[in-house]
Design a protein around this motif. Structure first.
Motif, short mmCIF file in Angstrom:
data_model
loop_
_atom_site.label_atom_id
_atom_site.label_comp_id
_atom_site.label_asym_id
_atom_site.label_seq_id
_atom_site.Cartn_x
_atom_site.Cartn_y
_atom_site.Cartn_z
N SER A 232 0.86 -1.37 -0.09
CA SER A 232 0.06 -0.10 -0.05
C SER A 232 0.88 1.38 0.04
N ARG B 197 2.36 1.84 -3.50
CA ARG B 197 1.40 2.14 -4.22
C ARG B 197 1.32 3.66 -4.28
N LEU C 280 -10.02 1.27 -10.40
CA LEU C 280 -9.44 -0.02 -9.72
C LEU C 280 -10.13 -0.09 -8.48
N HIS C 281 -10.36 0.82 -7.79
CA HIS C 281 -10.80 0.75 -6.21
C HIS C 281 -12.17 0.90 -6.25
N ASP D 294 -16.26 0.12 -6.44
CA ASP D 294 -16.92 -0.89 -5.51
C ASP D 294 -16.98 -2.10 -6.45
N LEU E 241 -11.09 -3.82 -8.94
CA LEU E 241 -10.06 -4.78 -8.59
C LEU E 241 -10.50 -5.83 -7.43
N HIS E 242 -10.48 -5.04 -6.31
CA HIS E 242 -10.61 -5.96 -4.92
C HIS E 242 -11.67 -6.98 -5.08
N PRO E 243 -13.19 -6.33 -5.25
CA PRO E 243 -14.04 -7.47 -5.28
C PRO E 243 -13.63 -8.51 -6.45
N MET F 53 -10.93 -9.64 -7.50
CA MET F 53 -9.74 -10.53 -7.23
C MET F 53 -10.49 -11.45 -6.20
N GLU F 54 -11.21 -10.94 -5.26
CA GLU F 54 -12.02 -12.07 -4.35
C GLU F 54 -12.81 -12.94 -4.96
#
Length: 272
Positions: free
Chosen positions: A226, A229, A246-247, A249, A252-254, A256-257
């Motif tokens: 972090s 970044r 990418l951030h 809702d 990228l995070h959801p 990748m999950e």
């Protein structure tokens, strides 16, 4: 007296992962006389490795094993286990890197064996930069634990797990992780093409960026990703604009999950 390496190590399966482990073991100091490789279709690289080092490749009468390392495809276990079960005695450690195959399942295939370790390495083991995590059955001795640490640590970073179920998470994260990074590289190159760059230049930029970022993260091991970044991101700048996407809702995070959960679920389906 504790031995640094098992005297009789039998590797069953020498494809990309098994071959990478064999090369790493020999480079790390395993005596070639201790290694027997069983692979019905050895690649030229494995044949050369055996010829150059003196490791045994497909001997007509393989000797019994102190460690029987299983590096075959999981779906081949039913066919292969009856062929190699005579090599595993009560004091043998079965070291398995088969995705989805539980300790209970392996005990069924090797009923005379007490000690079993399940492990999940990943493909950068081929260059000594793998990440491996493992879980031991309660019967694994201190010496067998040291052998496991030596064997799996020879091809990269090694971690013990506190519960067997975590192996499926490791499979979903670091086991498949290199493929996710390669997919990201492809996506980055395609984005460059969409913005007008020639395909060769787009891929060169994407590959070089991923390679360089990975090396920077390795060298700055104490610095959280972090922070790395944020070091690249100027407020209101171009990188900040991209990271806002990418951030999001649905970014990228959801994504990748969801990908990791799909891999984790598939590992569960392969159990048994």
């Amino acid at each position: 007296m504790t031995k640094d390496w098992p005297e009789r190590l039998v590797l069953v399966g020498a494809g990309k992962m098994g071959g990478a482990m064999a090369a790493g073991w020999l480079a790390g100091g395993l005596p070639a006389s201790s290694l027997t490789i069983l692979e019905p279709n050895p690649s030229d690289a494995i044949a050369r490795l055996a010829a150059d080092t003196g490791a045994a490749l497909n001997p007509p009468e393989p000797r019994g094993a102190d460690v029987l390392a299983l590096a075959i495809k999981p779906q081949a276990l039913d066919a292969v286990a009856p062929q190699v079960v005579p090599l595993a005695g009560a004091d043998t450690l079965v070291l398995s890197i088969l995705a989805g195959k539980t300790i209970a399942n392996l005990r069924e295939r090797f009923p005379g064996v007490r000690s079993v370790v399940r492990a999940m390495p990943n493909t950068p083991a081929a260059i000594g930069r793998g990440v491996t995590a493992a879980y031991p059955s309660p019967e694994v001795t201190d010496e067998q634990r040291r052998w496991t640490e030596r064997l799996l640590g020879a091809v990269g970073v090694f971690h013990w797990l506190d519960e067997e179920g975590a192996i499926d998470v490791v499979t979903a994260i670091s086991g498949g992780g290199p493929a996710y990074v390669f997919a990201l590289t492809e996506a980055l190159a395609k984005a460059a093409e969409a913005l007008g760059l020639a395909p060769d230049l787009a891929m060169s930029l994407a590959r070089g960026t991923v390679e360089g970022a990975g090396e920077l993260m390795r060298r700055e091991r104490e610095t959280p990703p972090s922070v790395l970044r944020r070091n690249v991101t100027s407020p209101g700048g171009t990188t900040a604009a991209a990271l806002a996407v990418l951030h999001a809702d649905d970014g990228l995070h959801p994504l990748m999950e969801r990908a990791a959960r799909a891999a984790h679920a598939q590992a569960g389906k392969m159990a048994g």
